[in-house]
Enzyme design. Structure first.
Site, PDB file in Angstrom:
ATOM      1  N   TYR A   1      84.133  83.091-114.414  1.00 36.26           N
ATOM      2  CA  TYR A   1      85.396  83.303-113.486  1.00 36.26           C
ATOM      3  C   TYR A   1      85.958  82.053-113.080  1.00 36.26           C
ATOM      4  CZ  TYR A   1      80.964  81.797-110.621  1.00 36.26           C
ATOM      5  OH  TYR A   1      79.897  81.104-110.443  1.00 36.26           O
TER       6      TYR A   1
ATOM      7  N   ARG B   1      81.429  73.354-106.401  1.00 37.35           N
ATOM      8  CA  ARG B   1      80.141  73.071-106.828  1.00 37.35           C
ATOM      9  C   ARG B   1      80.340  72.912-108.341  1.00 37.35           C
ATOM     10  NH1 ARG B   1      79.175  78.268-108.788  1.00 37.35           N
ATOM     11  NH2 ARG B   1      79.887  79.958-107.589  1.00 37.35           N
TER      12      ARG B   1
ATOM     13  N   HIS C   1      76.385  79.267-109.118  1.00 29.21           N
ATOM     14  CA  HIS C   1      75.899  79.442-107.853  1.00 29.21           C
ATOM     15  C   HIS C   1      74.499  79.393-107.704  1.00 29.21           C
ATOM     16  CE1 HIS C   1      76.104  81.688-103.900  1.00 29.21           C
ATOM     17  NE2 HIS C   1      75.310  82.610-104.201  1.00 29.21           N
TER      18      HIS C   1
END
Length: 363
Positions: free
Chosen positions: A276, A262, A266
Site C-alpha cells: 500500500y 513509520r 504497522h
C-alpha cells in the site's frame, strides 16, 4: 453552500505546519526555538539514537521468536520523544501500542517492556513512581481514558497533565471525539497527540476523512489544535511544552497532530507495507529522517560527533542484551496465575479447568 465552503476554507487556512528545523537541520523559525541547553539537546539526540537501535533489535528479536507483539517505531522518534521530553515526572502517559519508547523514557525498565511484548503480566505492572497505563491495544480507547485521568488530576489539584497518543486511524474512532469533547468541556489538563503516519494500518489518511488535517478537528470541541512537523523534534517539543503549560495553568486540553512516517510495517504480525506504499513515497520520507535532521543541527553547533553517537549505540546494545536476558529468566506466566488475577472468586465452570491446569503445572 458557498458560504459554508468559505467558512471551511477559513478554518483550514489557520492550520499551518509548525517547523523549527528544515530537512537540512537549519533553523527556519527562530521564534519557535525552544529554550533548551546544549546538554538537553544532546540528551534528546541520545534518546532518539538509543530508540532507533532498540527498534532494530526488537524487530530482530521478534523474528527470532523472542518477543511477541511488536509495532516498529523507526521514523516516529521525534514525534514520540519530543512530546515525552516536554513532560514532567508527575505527568501521566496513556500510550497506544506503538508508544513503548515514551514509557521507557518515563521510567519503564527495558525488561518490563520486553515482557509486555510477550504478554506477561509483569510487563503490565508499572514501577512505583512511573505514572503510566499499559499500552492500549484497542484503537482509540486510551483517549477517553486520558480525559478521565486528566479530570481526576484537576479535581485533586495536581500540577500535572495526562498525555495520550494515537495514530491517524485512531482519529477516525468515536472515542477520539468523545474524549476530546469531555476534556474540553471540563477544561481537563490533557494533551491529545495524533501521530499521523499517513496510513493507519493500510488505509491512506486521505480516505479516512474529508478533513485536510486532524488538527482542525479540535475546532469542533472548542480546544486548540496544532499541526506540527513530526520529523522535527524541536518543533514537537515546543508544541508539547506550550500545551503542557496551558493545561497546568487551567486553560484546558490541546490536540497536537504530528506529521510523521513509520519506516517499517504497522506491526510485525504479517503487515506488508509494500502493498500500500510506493517506493517513491518511502524515499521522500527517508529524506526527512528525524535523526538525520537533528544530527546535522547538532553537528553544526559543534556539540555532537560520530564518536558520541557510537557510544550511545553500544550502550543501547548492551542494555538490550541485559534486559532480554533478564526477561528470559523471568518465570513464565501460568494459566492458573491468569485465572487468579482475573477473578476474585472463580465461576463454577472455571474451577474444574483451574484444577486441571494446576495439575499440569505441578509436573
Amino acid at each position: 453552500m458557498a458560504r459554508k465552503k468559505t467558512i471551511l476554507q477559513k478554518v483550514e487556512e489557520q492550520f499551518e505546519t509548525l517547523q523549527v528545523l528544515n530537512e537540512e537541520g537549519e533553523v527556519v523559525n527562530q521564534d519557535a526555538m525552544p529554550d533548551l541547553s546544549d546538554e538537553q539537546l544532546k540528551e534528546l539526540m541520545t534518546r532518539m539514537v538509543y530508540t532507533r537501535i532498540l527498534d532494530q533489535r526488537s524487530i530482530s528479536l521478534n523474528r527470532q521468536g523472542r518477543l511477541g507483539f511488536y509495532a516498529p517505531t523507526a521514523g516516529q522518534e521525534a514525534s514520540q520523544l519530543g512530546t515525552q521530553y516536554a513532560l514532567e515526572k508527575q505527568d501521566w502517559i496513556l500510550p497506544g501500542y506503538r508508544d513503548v519508547p515514551q514509557l521507557i523514557w518515563h521510567g519503564l525498565p527495558l525488561t518490563k517492556a520486553f515482557l509486555f511484548s510477550r504478554g506477561h503480566y509483569v510487563g503490565n505492572q508499572m514501577p512505583e513512581g512511573v505514572n503510566a497505563l499499559s499500552p492500549q491495544i484497542i484503537i482509540g480507547a486510551q483517549i477517553t481514558q486520558a480525559a478521565g485521568v486528566a479530570l481526576g488530576l484537576k479535581k485533586r489539584g495536581k500540577d500535572s497533565v495526562a498525555i495520550t497518543y494515537t495514530g491517524d486511524g485512531g482519529a477516525s474512532q468515536g472515542d477520539f471525539y468523545e474524549g476530546m469533547n469531555f476534556a474540553g468541556a471540563y477544561k481537563a489538563p490533557a494533551i491529545f497527540v495524533v501521530q499521523n503516519n499517513r496510513f493507519a494500518i493500510s488505509t491512506p489518511v486521505e480516505k479516512q476523512s474529508a478533513a485536510k488535517t486532524v488538527a482542525q478537528k479540535a475546532v469542533a470541541v472548542g480546544i486548540p489544535g496544532v499541526l506540527v512537523d513530526g520529523m522535527d523534534v524541536l518543533a514537537v517539543y515546543a508544541a508539547t511544552k506550550e500545551a503542557r503549560d496551558r493545561a497546568v495553568n487551567g486553560e484546558g486540553p490541546t490536540l497536537i497532530e504530528t506529521l510523521t512516517y513509520r519506516y517499517g510495517p504497522h506491526t510485525m504480525a504479517g503487515d506488508d507495507p509494500t502493498r500500500y506504499r510506493t517506493e517513491d513515497l518511502d524515499n521522500e520520507w527517508e529524506k526527512k529522517d528525524p535523526l538525520v535532521r537533528f544530527r546535522k543541527f547538532l553537528e553544526n553547533k559543534g556539540i555532537w560527533s560520530q564518536e558520541e553517537e557510537e557510544k550511545v549505540v553500544e550502550q543501547a546494545k548492551e542494555d538490550i542484551k541485559a534486559a532480554i536476558k533478564e526477561a528470559d529468566q523471568t518465570p513464565k506466566q501460568t494459566v492458573t496465575q491468569l485465572m487468579d488475577m482475573m477473578y476474585e472468586e472463580l465461576p463454577y465452570n472455571l474451577k474444574e479447568q483451574r484444577e486441571e491446569y494446576a495439575a499440569k503445572e505441578s509436573k
